[in-house]
Each structure stands twice: as structure tokens, then as C-alpha cells.
Design an enzyme around this catalytic site. Structure first.
Site, PDB file in Angstrom:
ATOM      1  N   LYS A 195     -15.688 -15.114   6.493  1.00  0.00           N
ATOM      2  CA  LYS A 195     -17.282 -14.801   7.327  1.00  0.00           C
ATOM      3  C   LYS A 195     -18.177 -15.066   6.130  1.00  0.00           C
ATOM      4  CE  LYS A 195     -16.842 -13.113  11.517  1.00  0.00           C
ATOM      5  NZ  LYS A 195     -16.900 -11.553  12.495  1.00  0.00           N
ATOM      6  N   GLY A 208     -12.818  -4.366   1.296  1.00  0.00           N
ATOM      7  CA  GLY A 208     -13.982  -3.806   1.520  1.00  0.00           C
ATOM      8  C   GLY A 208     -14.301  -3.140   0.772  1.00  0.00           C
ATOM      9  N   ARG A 251       0.981  -0.872  -0.034  1.00  0.00           N
ATOM     10  CA  ARG A 251       0.129   0.494   0.457  1.00  0.00           C
ATOM     11  C   ARG A 251       1.223   1.371  -0.018  1.00  0.00           C
ATOM     12  NH1 ARG A 251      -4.921  -1.600   4.070  1.00  0.00           N
ATOM     13  NH2 ARG A 251      -6.354  -2.705   2.726  1.00  0.00           N
ATOM     14  N   GLY A 291      -6.883  -6.435   0.361  1.00  0.00           N
ATOM     15  CA  GLY A 291      -5.209  -6.160   1.230  1.00  0.00           C
ATOM     16  C   GLY A 291      -5.415  -8.051   1.965  1.00  0.00           C
TER      17      GLY A 291
HETATM   18  C1  3PG Z   1      -8.388  -1.563   4.441  1.00  0.00           C
HETATM   19  O1  3PG Z   1      -6.915  -2.297   5.386  1.00  0.00           O
HETATM   20  O2  3PG Z   1      -9.009  -2.797   4.539  1.00  0.00           O
HETATM   21  C2  3PG Z   1      -8.633  -0.725   5.006  1.00  0.00           C
HETATM   22  O3  3PG Z   1      -6.977   0.198   4.841  1.00  0.00           O
HETATM   23  C3  3PG Z   1     -10.251   0.192   5.539  1.00  0.00           C
HETATM   24  O4  3PG Z   1      -9.817  -0.088   7.033  1.00  0.00           O
HETATM   25  P1  3PG Z   1     -10.800  -0.567   7.901  1.00  0.00           P
HETATM   26  O5  3PG Z   1     -11.198  -1.143   7.427  1.00  0.00           O
HETATM   27  O6  3PG Z   1     -10.316  -0.561   8.918  1.00  0.00           O
HETATM   28  O7  3PG Z   1     -12.055   0.787   7.842  1.00  0.00           O
HETATM   29 MG    MG Z   2     -10.830  -3.894   5.555  1.00  0.00          MG
END
Ligand code: 3PG
Ligand code: MG
Length: 399
Positions: free
Chosen positions: A206, A380, A41, A356
Site C-alpha cells: 500500500k 512499522g 523475532r 517483518g
Molecule cells: C509488527 O508485527 O509490526 C509488530 O509486532 C507490531 O504489531 P502491530 O502492528 O499489530 O501493532
Molecule cells: Mg505491523
């Protein structure tokens, strides 16, 4: 995309101007040593930062790391990230000890043209993630004071309605950075008219996290391959016992319903690797999906499943993959994820890796990143994009 991007800002000229860049520098850290275990990242935001540096901007970078609870928490400090970012940029990165306090102000004030500062973790401040518009707005005011323009290059966070993502662009001239632009360009190909067959591979732990995307994808895809921890709830829905494997009991009925409606598009594991315990040293063997012993825990998809998934992937013209097939961090349970990843690289298809975890898996398994069409920095965020949801960070840039 009806959004201004970095080139528009560069064309206006940024020399001597302060440019606030929201990045997603939420990198995994080693629990023991605190070292960065995957800097993907950080690398992904370099094109935007380098362009601004070369153009003589005073670059103020901000990001979250982990999920601290609105107050400083040393284990979530961005300091190690400042060090790594400096190495990659081959220039010092001036680190502010706080996000909008005295240290941040003096760090930003001291920047010369073409220099870079990194503010401390945005989530050390309640206002960043607050559900209260006024509280978020007050924090956004403080952040916006550090920039004459705003660049959003935090694709991984565009699905969050947070101050730095949603409220700051309402306060400053704003553009999408190179990474956000590329991510949206790529993902919009998948929601538009993907070349067929379009095959999606979903893993991860999940079902409940993936339900919305499964529902959104089912009408669109030709094949949906399901592995990872979430496959056991589906196997249970097929009537199989799953031993001590991960199971979301309250989702079994939902999974049964999805399978009934799936028109045979969903492929589930036909065999799994199941161990005596959740440990790399535990005894483990391959079992038929309908023959998992009651005291065993499934930790990876089996070889016959990998072969079946690979065959489906070899036909594909478009592939999206999110979520590991097993506990790839433990060597005995990495073969499923590796097998699927390799099949994706071999397919004559446009492939997108979302998330990620899957992106980290690609690198941790030593696979060649360039053999994938695109590796998204957003987990996400990419899923919510594919669900067709309005992403607050993108919507804010459109205004
Ligand atoms: C992630 O790792 O999915 C992003 O950096 C967003 O982080 P978060 O899910 O804690 O908002
Ligand atoms: Mg996340």
C-alpha cells in the site's frame, strides 16, 4: 541515547529480582498447522534474556501476538512461542495460561532465580491497546506487579502507545534491552548523516501506508526505488494502465504530486511480471510498464527493473530496504525481491533491512543474514523512526 540500558540494570545486580521484559514475539504462524514459520523475532531477544538468566534474575516475559480483540482467542496463543523460546534458550520456559490472572500470578511466584516465564498474549486484555488512559493504566498496574524492574526489548512495538510499552515503564525502574538499543543505534545513523549515496528501496502493498515515510525520506535520500504492490499506483500516476494490479485510486493524484516534486530521485519499474490470476500456477509473462494488458495482474518487478535497481544499489554507501518487490511467497514472483536483496548484499554499503516482511523474505529466500548490516525486527516501528516521529515506547524509556 539518553536512556539507561540493560548493562546499567545488570550493574545494579538483578539476582533474585523479578525483571519484566516486554518482547515482540509476534512471529508469523502457518495458517494450517499453527507452526512458527519464522522465529527471527524470538532469536532477536535472546541476548537480553540470556544475560538476565545468567545474572540470576527471575525473568517474566510478555508479548503480543497478532491482533486479537481484547479477549482470549486460541489461534493467537503464545504457547507455541514458549516452546520455541525454551528450545532456543535451552531451558524450560514456564507458560502462564493468562496474562495477569491466577495462572500468571502463580507462575511468576514459583520462579526460581535464573528461570523464565512467558505470560499469555497481552492483547487478550482490553487494557493493553485501550485509547483510554485509565483503562490502560489499570492493566499496566497489574502487569507492573510482576516486576521489580522493566526491560523494553520489543523494538517492533515501540511505535504503539500500549500499556506494556508506554504505561508500565512509568511504574517501574526501566531500561532498554540489547535489541532496542541496537535498533535505535542503527536507525539513528540513517536519520543522522548517512554516507552517500543513500539509496532507499520501498515495496509492500500500500502507498497509503508508506506515504509519510516517502515524504520524510525524499529530501534526505539520493535515490528512492519503488517496487511491490504500491508501484502500480505510481505507474498509474505516470499515465500507464495497470490491468487488474493492485491500485489505490484515491492515491493516484498524491503519487503524481510526489513524482513532480521528487527531482528525479524516484525510480519506478520499467517492466513487470504480470499473470492471468493471483496464483502461483497462473500464466505469467514480462511486460513493459506502459504495456500491461487490461486482464493481467502485476505480481513482481521485471528483470530490466531488477537490473536498473541493482545498478543504483551498487553505487550506494548507505541502503535502507523495506517491503518485498513482489509476491515472493509464490516462486514465479520471487525474482524481483531476490534480485534486489542480492544486489544489496553485493553493494559496498551499510545496509539496513526494515520490517517483518522483508526480514522474513531474506530468510525465506535462503539469503545470508550476515551479509546485511542490520536486519530490523520492526516494520512499522522502523518506518516511523525514519519519519522522525516520537515513538511512545522510546519516549517512555527516556523519562
Ligand atoms: C509488527 O508485527 O509490526 C509488530 O509486532 C507490531 O504489531 P502491530 O502492528 O499489530 O501493532
Ligand atoms: Mg505491523
Amino acid at each position: 541515547m539518553s536512556i539507561r540500558n540493560l548493562d546499567d540494570l545488570l550493574a545494579e545486580g538483578v539476582s533474585g529480582r523479578r525483571v519484566l521484559v516486554r518482547a515482540d514475539l509476534n512471529v508469523p504462524l502457518d495458517k494450517q498447522t499453527g507452526e512458527i514459520t519464522d522465529d527471527g523475532r524470538i532469536r532477536a531477544v535472546l541476548p537480553t534474556l540470556s544475560a538476565l538468566v545468567s545474572a540470576g534474575a527471575k525473568v517474566v516475559v510478555c508479548s503480543h501476538l497478532g491482533r486479537p480483540k481484547g479477549a482470549p482467542d486460541p489461534q493467537f496463543s503464545l504457547r507455541p512461542v514458549a516452546g520455541r523460546l525454551g528450545e532456543l534458550l535451552d531451558a524450560p520456559v514456564h507458560f502462564a495460561e493468562d496474562t495477569v490472572g491466577d495462572s500468571a500470578r502463580s507462575t511468576v511466584d514459583a520462579l526460581a532465580d535464573g528461570q523464565v516465564a512467558l505470560l499469555e498474549n497481552l492483547r487478550f486484555n482490553k487494557g493493553e491497546t485501550s485509547k483510554d488512559d485509565a483503562e490502560r493504566g489499570a492493566f499496566a498496574d497489574q502487569l507492573a506487579a510482576f516486576g521489580d524492574a522493566y526491560v523494553d526489548d520489543a523494538f517492533g512495538a515501540v511505535h504503539r502507545k500500549h500499556a506494556s510499552v508506554y504505561d508500565v515503564p512509568a511504574r517501574l525502574p526501566h531500561v532498554a534491552g540489547r535489541l532496542v538499543l541496537r535498533e535505535v543505534e542503527v536507525l539513528s545513523k540513517l536519520t543522522g548523516q548517512p554516507e552517500r549515496p543513500y539509496v532507499v528501496v520501498l515495496g509492500g502493498s500500500k502507498v497509503s501506508d508508506k506515504l509519510a515515510v516517502i515524504e520524510a525520506l525524499l529530501p534526505t535520500v539520493d535515490r528512492l526505488l519503488i517496487g511491490g504492490g504500491m508501484c502500480f499506483t505510481f505507474l498509474k500516476a505516470q499515465g500507464h494502465e495497470v490491468g487488474t494490479s493492485l491500485l489505490e485510486k484515491e492515491m493516484v493524484e498524491t503519487c503524481r504530486n510526489i513524482l513532480e516534486r521528487s527531482e528525479g530521485k524516484i525510480m519506478l519499474p520499467v517492466d513487470v511480471v504480470a499473470a492471468t490470476a493471483f496464483s502461483p500456477d497462473a500464466d505469467h509473462d514480462v511486460f513493459r510498464a506502459d504495456g500491461i494488458p487490461s486482464h493481467r495482474i502485476g505480481l513482481d518487478i521485471g528483470p530490466e527493473t531488477v537490473a536498473g535497481f541493482a545498478a543504483a544499489l551498487s553505487q550506494a554507501k548507505t541502503i535502507f530496504w523495506n517491503g518485498p518487490m513482489g509476491v515472493f511467497e509464490m516462486a514465479p514472483f520471487a525474482a524481483g525481491t531476490r534480485g534486489v536483496a542480492e544486489a544489496i548484499t553485493k553493494a559496498d554499503a551499510f545496509s539496513v533491512v526494515g520490517g517483518g516482511d522483508s526480514a522474513a523474505a531474506v530468510r525465506a529466500l535462503g539469503l545470508d543474514e550476515s551479509s546485511f548490516g542490520h536486519i530490523s525486527t520492526g516494520g512499522g516501528a522502523s518506518l516511523e523512526y525514519l519519519e522522525g516521529k516520537t515513538l511512545p515506547g522510546i519516549a517512555a524509556l527516556e523519562k
